[in-house]
Design a protein around this motif. Structure first.
Motif, short mmCIF file in Angstrom:
data_model
loop_
_atom_site.label_atom_id
_atom_site.label_comp_id
_atom_site.label_asym_id
_atom_site.label_seq_id
_atom_site.Cartn_x
_atom_site.Cartn_y
_atom_site.Cartn_z
N THR A 15 -41.64 18.91 9.56
CA THR A 15 -40.89 19.36 10.73
C THR A 15 -41.78 19.47 11.96
N LEU A 64 -41.53 5.00 6.42
CA LEU A 64 -40.35 5.29 7.24
C LEU A 64 -39.81 6.70 7.07
N HIS A 65 -40.67 7.65 6.77
CA HIS A 65 -40.26 9.05 6.90
C HIS A 65 -40.26 9.43 8.38
N PHE A 69 -42.22 8.16 12.29
CA PHE A 69 -41.45 6.99 12.70
C PHE A 69 -40.38 7.28 13.75
N PHE A 70 -39.89 8.51 13.85
CA PHE A 70 -38.72 8.77 14.71
C PHE A 70 -39.04 8.75 16.20
N VAL A 145 -41.96 6.84 -0.95
CA VAL A 145 -41.32 5.62 -0.42
C VAL A 145 -42.43 4.61 -0.17
N PRO B 73 -31.72 12.07 14.64
CA PRO B 73 -32.21 11.86 13.27
C PRO B 73 -33.23 12.92 12.86
N SER B 77 -32.95 15.76 9.82
CA SER B 77 -33.99 15.84 8.77
C SER B 77 -34.58 17.24 8.71
N THR B 78 -34.79 17.83 9.86
CA THR B 78 -35.38 19.17 9.89
C THR B 78 -34.45 20.19 9.25
N LEU B 81 -35.13 20.01 5.65
CA LEU B 81 -36.40 20.62 5.27
C LEU B 81 -36.34 22.14 5.34
N LEU B 102 -28.52 4.76 7.91
CA LEU B 102 -29.60 3.79 7.67
C LEU B 102 -30.97 4.47 7.74
N LEU B 103 -31.16 5.32 8.74
CA LEU B 103 -32.46 5.98 8.88
C LEU B 103 -32.75 6.91 7.69
N LEU B 106 -33.59 4.61 4.65
CA LEU B 106 -34.94 4.02 4.71
C LEU B 106 -36.00 5.04 4.33
N GLY B 107 -35.78 6.29 4.72
CA GLY B 107 -36.74 7.34 4.38
C GLY B 107 -36.45 7.99 3.03
N GLU B 108 -35.42 7.48 2.34
CA GLU B 108 -34.95 8.10 1.09
C GLU B 108 -34.85 9.61 1.26
N SER B 109 -34.35 10.00 2.43
CA SER B 109 -34.28 11.42 2.79
C SER B 109 -32.84 11.88 2.67
#
Lengths: 307, 307
Positions: A15, A64-65, A69-70, A145, B73, B77-78, B81, B102-103, B106-109
């Motif tokens: 984060t 691409l985490h 990358f963002f 990944v 994005p 993600s935050t 987390l 997609l994002l 790609l990050g398998e998040s």
């Protein structure tokens, strides 16, 4: 003295927080700046640190985490708004082209400069770039990944001519460039003067390996042996070794082990978890394995001047 | 007094700079914060401004240009987390779901909380949300890509009971809630006491329309007539009216015209181009058409206390 210079833009995991920016670095090599990873907010930090980021022609994305990358879509858009014309090359895992292309398409923000994607196969170990003055190779890391590390090497410059020796042999200046490139020379009296008499070796060259994120990987030293400076992630202290292994990260102790096994000259630790208030324990822990350990910090500069 | 409060996170167009952040706003309405647009770096600013952003359940994205969207994005993600469990609703143009999905892929998040996308048809004028204490409608804006504005309205609360009047008629407390809801009541002597005698009207309610980005659009006032506060973009001064029209933006003068035609109470100007060093001319220009004009500024708070 090698001409490399590394500035950490951000070196914290996960984060983004105000004083703990996500991964990004600018490496000056061969008189060119390259960007390594690009977490959210990187373009603002590049401005704040007054880096001439429009000169960047190569961007290397390890995986691409989001925290690596963002920041890339915004930087690419900003280059367009600034009227960029020079090409931009982006190296990163498969999928990076689709992601960026979709975001540009949704915004109908077509790029007016050449944008080249170089997608990396997971697990490969290849030369990505042979540029003026430096080369870049990629090698595999072990994360959750597909993740690749990057190895940057300055190329040797010309040999240093000893002009007083050349003159004492009556050698024409017309041959000086060839001599700097390594050739022997013919003296005024017809004798061949060996290059080693006329020159000194070129300035030492720097090298740098970037490893973030990765679990402890005993195969890693084979890819980076003898590199001058190694940036290796140390998300956790070794009290959290099990958590590190589970999440595909390393401890400071493990980073020290890799540095020692790879026979590097200097280790920089980074990608610290937000759970730690003080980072001094990271250095001490890694130094149990490898003495010349430093801590990354947002904005901190490392150079290769001591070479 | 209405309970609304608006904090500008960023109000500048295009390229994010250190002191000129891209579009994002937090509107507190019905005791809930909602996020409106989410340019790059929004999550860091939410932390810096110490806003309790994990309470946000609704995010409204006007269009998919990077300066309104590239922070989303990372924020999503935050939330993951931080262990979020409560649902998150995202309202935005078609394509927003594909981009975010997609994002994350790609990050398998994978997100571990309910994430709901509400994609908006271009040009529609619909109610998006009827929540506890407020409603949200969308309406079309005229920009280079599909762009929607948002209209937020507090719902009236309960009427204010005059307890001394109710007691003087010997009305049981058991009827007080019904009376606050608008019912008449039966006095101890059997007479019917009209509600208007027993209560005052509820507190005034606030309303807010968000219009960014848009060309001057004479149809816009029809969608927002009588709204208390209008945020309208003013990317340029009117000396650049031709450039504004060409790029799908407005001038400060045009924003003033819209505010006057829509009979609003207050106009807030924002989305300023980076070409202007001083913004005071924007207010003066808009005030030729509409006097109660204020300038947005990063971090600035507007309230509805005077209602």
């Amino acid at each position: 003295m090698a001409g490399m210079r590394l500035q950490i833009i951000g070196c914290h995991s996960a984060t983004p927080r105000l004083l703990a920016r996500p991964s990004a670095q600018v490496l000056e090599i061969g008189n060119s700046p390259v960007l390594i990873d690009c977490g959210e907010g990187t373009q603002m930090e590049l401005r704040r640190l007054r880096l001439k980021f429009t000169r960047i022609e190569h961007i290397f994305i390890s995986h691409l985490h989001g925290d690596h990358f963002f920041g890339l879509p915004g930087l690419i858009s900003t280059f367009r708004l600034l009227g960029r014309e020079r090409p931009l090359h982006i190296y990163g895992p498969k999928g990076i082209k689709e992601a960026i292309t979709l975001l540009l398409k949704l915004g109908e923000s077509w790029i007016n400069y050449p944008l080249h994607f170089h997608e990396l196969e997971q697990g490969t170990s290849d030369t990505l770039l042979e540029a003026k003055g430096f080369t870049v190779k990629t090698f595999p890391l072990k994360h959750r990944v597909p993740t690749q590390g990057f190895l940057f090497r300055e190329l040797p410059g010309l040999r240093k001519l000893k002009p007083e020796v050349a003159e004492s042999h009556g050698i024409s200046r017309a041959y000086y460039l060839k001599i700097k490139q390594g050739a022997d020379a013919i003296a005024a009296d017809g004798r061949t003067i060996p290059n080693a008499v006329l020159t000194e070796p070129p300035a030492a060259t720097g090298s740098y390996a970037y490893c973030s994120d990765t679990a402890f990987d005993p195969e890693l030293p084979g890819h980076i042996r003898g590199v001058h400076t190694l940036y290796h992630e140390a998300t956790f202290l070794h009290t959290e070794a099990a958590l590190a292994a589970k999440t595909g990260h390393s401890t400071a102790l493990e980073a020290g082990k890799i540095a020692r096994a790879a026979e590097v000259n200097r280790l920089i630790l980074g990608h610290f978890s937000s759970r730690y208030n003080s980072l001094d324990s990271f250095r001490k822990e890694a130094q149990q394995e490898f003495l010349n350990t430093e801590l990354a910090a947002d904005g901190k500069v490392f150079d290769w001047a001591e070479l």
